[in-house]
Design a protein around this motif. Structure first.
Motif, PDB file in Angstrom:
ATOM      1  N   LYS A   5     -67.465 -39.835  97.482  1.00  0.00           N
ATOM      2  CA  LYS A   5     -67.565 -41.159  98.072  1.00  0.00           C
ATOM      3  C   LYS A   5     -68.638 -41.162  99.150  1.00  0.00           C
ATOM      4  O   LYS A   5     -68.763 -40.210  99.929  1.00  0.00           O
ATOM      5  N   ARG A   6     -69.416 -42.213  99.202  1.00  0.00           N
ATOM      6  CA  ARG A   6     -70.420 -42.391 100.242  1.00  0.00           C
ATOM      7  C   ARG A   6     -70.003 -43.544 101.150  1.00  0.00           C
ATOM      8  O   ARG A   6     -69.684 -44.632 100.670  1.00  0.00           O
ATOM      9  N   TYR A   7     -69.986 -43.298 102.438  1.00  0.00           N
ATOM     10  CA  TYR A   7     -69.528 -44.297 103.404  1.00  0.00           C
ATOM     11  C   TYR A   7     -70.701 -45.144 103.896  1.00  0.00           C
ATOM     12  O   TYR A   7     -71.854 -44.713 103.887  1.00  0.00           O
ATOM     13  N   THR A   8     -70.377 -46.359 104.322  1.00  0.00           N
ATOM     14  CA  THR A   8     -71.403 -47.289 104.791  1.00  0.00           C
ATOM     15  C   THR A   8     -70.964 -47.935 106.097  1.00  0.00           C
ATOM     16  O   THR A   8     -69.801 -47.867 106.496  1.00  0.00           O
ATOM     17  N   ASN A   9     -71.912 -48.590 106.749  1.00  0.00           N
ATOM     18  CA  ASN A   9     -71.639 -49.337 107.966  1.00  0.00           C
ATOM     19  C   ASN A   9     -71.111 -50.729 107.646  1.00  0.00           C
ATOM     20  O   ASN A   9     -71.149 -51.178 106.498  1.00  0.00           O
ATOM     21  N   LEU A  10     -70.631 -51.405 108.680  1.00  0.00           N
ATOM     22  CA  LEU A  10     -70.318 -52.822 108.545  1.00  0.00           C
ATOM     23  C   LEU A  10     -71.571 -53.552 108.070  1.00  0.00           C
ATOM     24  O   LEU A  10     -72.693 -53.263 108.530  1.00  0.00           O
ATOM     25  N   ASP A  11     -71.401 -54.484 107.170  1.00  0.00           N
ATOM     26  CA  ASP A  11     -72.505 -55.274 106.614  1.00  0.00           C
ATOM     27  C   ASP A  11     -73.536 -54.399 105.907  1.00  0.00           C
ATOM     28  O   ASP A  11     -74.670 -54.829 105.680  1.00  0.00           O
ATOM     29  N   HIS A  12     -73.138 -53.151 105.583  1.00  0.00           N
ATOM     30  CA  HIS A  12     -74.031 -52.194 104.913  1.00  0.00           C
ATOM     31  C   HIS A  12     -75.331 -51.983 105.687  1.00  0.00           C
ATOM     32  O   HIS A  12     -76.396 -51.738 105.104  1.00  0.00           O
ATOM     33  N   MET A  13     -75.242 -52.065 106.998  1.00  0.00           N
ATOM     34  CA  MET A  13     -76.419 -51.887 107.844  1.00  0.00           C
ATOM     35  C   MET A  13     -76.923 -50.449 107.749  1.00  0.00           C
ATOM     36  O   MET A  13     -76.148 -49.488 107.851  1.00  0.00           O
ATOM     37  N   SER A  14     -78.217 -50.292 107.553  1.00  0.00           N
ATOM     38  CA  SER A  14     -78.822 -48.970 107.454  1.00  0.00           C
ATOM     39  C   SER A  14     -80.186 -49.003 108.118  1.00  0.00           C
ATOM     40  O   SER A  14     -80.881 -50.031 108.098  1.00  0.00           O
ATOM     41  N   SER A  15     -80.565 -47.872 108.710  1.00  0.00           N
ATOM     42  CA  SER A  15     -81.870 -47.820 109.368  1.00  0.00           C
ATOM     43  C   SER A  15     -83.001 -48.009 108.363  1.00  0.00           C
ATOM     44  O   SER A  15     -84.050 -48.578 108.688  1.00  0.00           O
TER      45      SER A  15
END
Length: 306
Positions: A5-15
């Motif tokens: 499993k790969r985890y994400t931020n709220l709103d799928h925010m990524s740098s």
């Protein structure tokens, strides 16, 4: 074998930073070297004997970076324990505020995420006591394969009881990686510790995000252990690391009573320095005319008695 499993931020925010971005940053860093000779001071006197024997008073001691010794309800807790003199590619700039062998027996270890400046298994092996390890979801296997059995994994907003304390794992905006293949296969976040008398929010490592308002709606928070470093250059770091001005904004949104800064001065993770982070924090605090008594800037090894 099923994929991890790969985890994400709220709103799928990524740098969204690319290798090209990384090379650009490193080029900028070489052209604008920082003076690392000025470092955060050690406390002139340390209360190691009192802390070692303490089982009645509530206290927070800054060891350095994101490592705190927290004492509440007779329990000794450590956040992100790292006593390493260097990370894989960088030397520590400041010594830990208390020697590892001067700590009392530890009852609980709280891990925010798996980056090496927050999780050092060489340090964990040397902790006294038989603590319970509270870790983000997906990180438990790294502990269990090393023989640790008292491991509790948390998804965001999971709560756990230990004696009379409640530990809740809450969101942060970040990422994690320890090897070439495990990017974001474990989660990241902060921990809120609640007793009947007090609550401490260890924010962990994060950029500014809407989660602070969400957390404030769910919890009453007294003391906030808030990161303020590793924010330059802004174009590269903004999503994953909060700057001092946004840290103050987040504190106000959390309706906290006391702000204790962390995550600055120990490692040259970005282009800012520890003294610069504190200078910007002070400037923002004064600009907003906030109560000076609510800002508690600890020296390394200094104890704040609650």
């Amino acid at each position: 074998m099923s994929p991890k499993k790969r985890y994400t931020n709220l709103d799928h925010m990524s740098s969204g930073n690319s290798l090209h971005d990384l090379l650009r940053w490193q080029s900028e860093r070489r052209k604008n070297p920082k003076d690392l000779s000025l470092s955060i001071e050690q406390a002139p006197s340390k209360e190691t004997s009192r802390l070692f024997a303490n089982r009645t008073e509530a206290s927070i001691t800054w060891i350095g970076h994101s490592t705190f010794l927290i004492q509440m309800n007779g329990l000794n807790m450590i956040t992100d324990p790292v006593w390493a003199s260097r990370m894989p590619i960088m030397k520590r700039l400041t010594k830990p505020g208390i020697k590892l062998n001067e700590l009392p027996e530890i009852d609980a270890v709280l891990i925010s995420h798996g980056h090496y400046d927050h999780l050092d298994f060489a340090t964990i092996r040397r902790l006294k006591g038989k603590p319970t390890y509270f870790v983000p979801a997906g990180l438990g296997r790294a502990f269990k394969r090393r023989g640790y059995k008292k491991v509790v994994e948390g998804e965001w907003y999971d709560s756990f009881l230990l004696d009379d304390l409640t530990f809740t794992f809450v969101p942060a905006q970040h990422w994690t990686k320890r090897t070439l293949t495990d990017t974001n296969t474990s989660h990241w976040g902060g921990w809120i510790i609640e007793s009947r008398e007090h609550s401490v929010y260890f924010v962990g490592d994060t950029g500014y995000f809407r989660g602070f308002k969400e957390i404030a709606a769910r919890f009453t928070i007294d003391t906030v252990l808030m990161p303020i470093g590793a924010y330059e250059p802004d174009w590269f770091m903004k999503v994953d690391h909060i700057n001092p001005e946004d840290a103050v904004k987040a504190f106000l949104e959390l309706n906290g009573k006391t702000f204790i800064p962390m995550h600055y001065g120990a490692y040259h993770l970005a282009d800012d320095t520890g003294p610069e982070a504190i200078e910007r924090l002070d400037a923002e605090w004064n600009r907003q005319q906030l109560n000076a008594s609510q800002l508690r800037k600890l020296l390394i090894g200094e104890t704040h008695w609650l």
